[in-house]
Each structure stands twice: as C-alpha cells, then as structure tokens.
Design a protein around this motif. Structure first.
Motif, short mmCIF file in Angstrom:
data_model
loop_
_atom_site.label_atom_id
_atom_site.label_comp_id
_atom_site.label_asym_id
_atom_site.label_seq_id
_atom_site.Cartn_x
_atom_site.Cartn_y
_atom_site.Cartn_z
N SER A 1 0.82 -1.20 0.00
CA SER A 1 0.00 0.00 0.00
C SER A 1 0.86 1.26 0.00
O SER A 1 0.62 2.21 -0.75
N ILE A 2 1.89 1.25 0.83
CA ILE A 2 2.82 2.38 0.86
C ILE A 2 3.54 2.51 -0.48
O ILE A 2 3.71 3.62 -1.01
N GLY A 3 3.96 1.37 -1.04
CA GLY A 3 4.62 1.40 -2.34
C GLY A 3 3.75 1.99 -3.43
O GLY A 3 4.21 2.80 -4.25
N TYR A 4 2.48 1.61 -3.45
CA TYR A 4 1.56 2.20 -4.41
C TYR A 4 1.49 3.72 -4.24
O TYR A 4 1.49 4.47 -5.23
N SER A 5 1.42 4.18 -2.99
CA SER A 5 1.28 5.62 -2.75
C SER A 5 2.49 6.41 -3.23
O SER A 5 2.37 7.60 -3.56
N LEU A 6 3.65 5.75 -3.30
CA LEU A 6 4.88 6.45 -3.73
C LEU A 6 5.01 6.52 -5.24
O LEU A 6 5.85 7.28 -5.74
N ILE A 7 4.21 5.76 -5.97
CA ILE A 7 4.30 5.75 -7.44
C ILE A 7 4.03 7.14 -8.01
O ILE A 7 4.59 7.53 -9.03
N ARG A 8 3.18 7.90 -7.32
CA ARG A 8 2.82 9.22 -7.87
C ARG A 8 4.00 10.19 -7.91
O ARG A 8 3.91 11.24 -8.56
N PHE A 9 5.09 9.84 -7.23
CA PHE A 9 6.27 10.71 -7.25
C PHE A 9 7.26 10.33 -8.36
O PHE A 9 8.26 11.01 -8.54
N ILE A 10 6.98 9.27 -9.09
CA ILE A 10 7.88 8.86 -10.18
C ILE A 10 7.65 9.76 -11.38
O ILE A 10 6.50 10.00 -11.77
N PRO A 11 8.71 10.26 -12.00
CA PRO A 11 8.54 11.10 -13.20
C PRO A 11 7.76 10.36 -14.28
O PRO A 11 8.01 9.20 -14.55
N GLY A 12 6.81 11.06 -14.88
CA GLY A 12 5.98 10.45 -15.91
C GLY A 12 4.66 9.91 -15.40
O GLY A 12 3.84 9.44 -16.17
N TYR A 13 4.45 10.01 -14.05
CA TYR A 13 3.19 9.49 -13.51
C TYR A 13 1.99 10.31 -13.99
O TYR A 13 0.97 9.76 -14.40
N ARG A 14 2.13 11.62 -13.96
CA ARG A 14 1.02 12.47 -14.38
C ARG A 14 0.92 12.49 -15.89
O ARG A 14 1.91 12.73 -16.59
N LEU A 15 -0.29 12.24 -16.39
CA LEU A 15 -0.52 12.23 -17.83
C LEU A 15 -1.02 13.57 -18.28
O LEU A 15 -1.74 14.27 -17.56
N SER A 16 -0.68 13.92 -19.52
CA SER A 16 -1.17 15.18 -20.07
C SER A 16 -2.63 15.03 -20.47
O SER A 16 -3.09 13.95 -20.82
N ALA A 17 -3.37 16.11 -20.42
CA ALA A 17 -4.79 16.08 -20.76
C ALA A 17 -5.01 15.66 -22.20
O ALA A 17 -6.04 15.08 -22.55
N SER A 18 -4.03 15.90 -23.07
CA SER A 18 -4.18 15.52 -24.47
C SER A 18 -4.08 14.02 -24.67
O SER A 18 -4.56 13.48 -25.66
N ASP A 19 -3.44 13.33 -23.71
CA ASP A 19 -3.31 11.89 -23.83
C ASP A 19 -4.58 11.19 -23.38
O ASP A 19 -5.21 10.47 -24.14
#
Length: 402
Positions: A375-393
């Motif tokens: 669960s903690i590992g999942y929560s840390l994924i959001r800090f990996i570069p590339g996690y956030r997707l662009s609205a165009s994608d």
C-alpha cells in the motif's frame, strides 16, 4: 445503462466463456476417475495449467496488438473448443500434459484482448465502470462453472469438456459480432521476432508501469494465498471442509452483489488511491486470521479482502489502458495478467514454506506486513517522473492524477 451495445456483447461473451472454463481441480478429479493419472500426478497437471496461464498473459497481449483483439479472441476460443474435444478423447499421460498446458494458455489469452477491446468500444470516461462490469461478468460465469462441472463429474464426466467446447464456441460467436479492430503494423526497422520481444518487455521498461507491476506482483503474492495456504490454515484452525467452502463462498457472492454498485463510484477515486486502499483491505483481511479462527471471524476476514479485490481488479485495467501507447493496449494489459498469475506460481510455494517452517500465525502476520508495505509502495508511485498524464493523452485519467 449508458454503455454501447458492443460492450454488452463482449460482456455476454465473457460470462458465457467463464461458465464452461476448465477448472484445474475438476480436471484433476476427472483424470484420476478415469485412471489416466494417479493422485500424485495431479499437482503436476495443475502446474502445467498454471504455466499456460503465466505465458498466455505476455504472448496473448502482443498477439492482440499484432492481429487485432477480436481475431485473437475468436481464434483462441475455436482453439479451446478443439483442445477440449481432443483432451476428452486421449488417454496418454504425455499428450494430456501437453494439452493441459495448451488449455491454460488458451483460457487466458483472450483476457488482455478483451481488456483491449474495451478501449475500442467504450468512451474514455466510462472505462473504469466498464472494466468493473466485465470483471462482474467473469465472476458470474465463474460462479456457475464449478457447479456445472461438479454435476457433470457425477453424472457424465466427459460433459465438462463438452461444456467447455460449447461455451468457447459461444464466446467466439459473440466476438464475431463485435467491430473489427485494426492490428498494429510491425515496425519496419526491426525484425519480427525482435519486434515481438520488444513489445513484450516494453511495459517493464517504463518506470511508472514497472513500479506499478512490481507492487501488483507483491499484492498477488498476498491475495492469491486464498488458493494455496488459506484453506490449509483454516483447516489447522479447526474449520471443517464444509465450513471452509461456506466462508470462501462469501467472496463470489460479494463480488456479484457489490461490483456493479462500486463500478459506478470507483472511477471517482483519484489517481493511485484505489490501489492504496485495495492493498490495505487485502492486508487487513488476511492479517485478521492471526486473531481468530471461528467461522464468523473468518467470514468477516474474507469479506474484507474481497472488498480489496473488487476495488483493485477493474481499476488496474483502467490504469493500464490510460498509460498504454496507441496500438499497444493488449501488450500492456498482458503484462498485468502475467504478473498476477506469477504471484500464484511464486507466492503459493513461499506461503507454504513459511507456514511449514514457522506456523500459520507467522504467515498471517507476514502477509499483513507485506500488504501494508505494498500500500505504501503504491502511494509512492505518484512521485515517479511520468506518472502524471497530459490532458491531451487521456483526459479523465489526467484529471484524476492531478
């Protein structure tokens, strides 16, 4: 209900397919009844089936991209029908073993393809709900299948293969009614075998996907103890086989009852949060076994980890679909099915080893700790570069991850 007719055709095909899907345990009983193998070989038969499941995830996803998801489903189901009939007729152990591997392979090869078809027939903002309903169909069919298989074994054992063949043909017929999807052309700069292998490993080379798949594998190692050490632990805790069957039946009942409702709301959870919550439910559910072994307490624990399953499974498909490049949805979905089934192949023996060496109390505590770490590992994924997707994608997923 807001979803297109093509999706409901896929839904019906999936449910029909799961009704007749060959269950390894019943296959083992059939082979022992017919004296084709003895009881000591049943474990090997189940292992061959599992090997087919694991390999099908990776290969099936790439085949779906290369030749089209609809074509992959039709070919796999027709192949399953033929394999079922041949398996019913042969009696040589070596041939049976090979056919069982093929059975496991063909039973899973359609899953990344069907997950890819959802992208074709369902709008972006409805996909989380669609994947939840598709998972619901799998559980409805999967609940009826063992009942029918048990009935056939008692009155006409070869009927389990005829049921498998008929439902496979039925799924192929439903898939035939779906729209044609264009296959992805092979990159001209690579030879076909190299391009095939590149597509298989591509999800594991992307940091966000690699981390997500790693956490999912560890979660599978916890959750899939339900198929290995959990029945043994409940027996050691004093429950009879009838009581174990009763409490484990809570799982499919809750999935069938709650999945449609949760599918309407699960997509509203932001970003990686569904997986953080799901892992905690699974951790707590299995950890509860350390504090009691009565039938009501165990039933409550099953209900808790089932909530994690209901939340995790469909949201995983939506998460991966949002991050798969165009024309690679099947390959990316296949990586999940590979990782999940690998969790049973590896996690099951490790769980058995821990329980044998240190006892079931140590196993339940270990599963709780591992689930919390996941669960903690999942929560840390959001800090990996590339996690956030662009609205165009992918608009809805980009909004959710913001």
């Amino acid at each position: 209900m807001g979803l297109k007719r093509q999706f409901w055709i896929l839904w019906l095909g999936t449910a029909v397919n799961r009704v007749g899907l060959l269950v390894p345990g019943f296959l083992g009983l059939y082979l022992v009844q017919r004296e084709i193998v003895d009881r000591s070989a049943v474990g090997l038969i189940v292992g061959l089936y599992g090997a087919g499941l694991v390999s099908a995830g990776l290969i099936g996803g790439v085949l779906s991209d290369r030749f089209g998801a609809r074509r992959t489903i039709i070919a796999a189901q027709l192949g399953s029908a033929v394999n079922a009939v041949v398996l019913m007729l042969v009696g040589q152990v070596a041939v049976v073993g090979a056919l069982v591997y093929v059975a496991g392979f063909l039973s899973t090869i359609n899953r990344p393809a069907s997950a890819g078809l959802v992208v074709t027939v369902v709008e972006e903002q409805q996909r989380a709900r669609a994947y939840g309903l598709l998972y619901w169909a799998q559980n409805i069919g999967g609940s009826a299948g063992p009942v029918l298989a048990g009935l056939f074994l008692s009155i006409y054992p070869p009927g389990i293969f005829l049921l498998w063949a008929v439902t496979s043909i039925g799924y192929a017929a439903f898939a035939w009614a779906l729209p044609e999807d264009a296959p992805t052309p092979v990159r001209t700069t690579e030879r076909r075998p190299i391009a095939f292998l590149t597509d298989i490993v591509e999800p594991f080379r992307r940091p966000v996907m690699a981390a997500f798949l790693c956490m999912t594998f560890l979660l599978a190692c916890v959750y899939l103890q339900r198929q290995s050490t959990l029945p043994l632990g409940l027996t050691a805790g004093g429950l009879s086989t009838e009581q174990i069957g009763m409490v484990l039946a809570i799982n499919p009942i809750l999935v069938i009852v709650l999945q449609p409702v949760l599918s309407l709301h699960a997509g509203k959870l932001r970003g990686i949060m569904p997986f953080v919550i799901a892992a905690l439910f699974v951790a707590v559910g299995f950890g509860m076994n350390a504090f009691g072994s009565g039938i009501y307490w165990v039933g409550l624990s099953v209900a808790v980890w089932t909530l994690g399953e209901i939340l995790q499974a469909p949201m995983t498909a939506a998460f991966i679909a949002a991050r798969a490049p165009e024309g690679r949805v099947g390959s990316f979905q296949g990586s999940y099915f590979f990782i999940w089934n690998l969790g049973l192949v590896i996690g099951g023996p490790i769980g058995t080893l821990v329980s044998d060496r240190f006892g079931f109390l140590s196993l339940w505590v270990s599963l709780f700790v591992l689930g919390v770490l996941v669960s903690i590992g999942y929560s840390l994924i959001r800090f990996i570069p590339g996690y956030r997707l662009s609205a165009s994608d992918t608009p809805s997923e980009a909004a959710a991850s913001a």
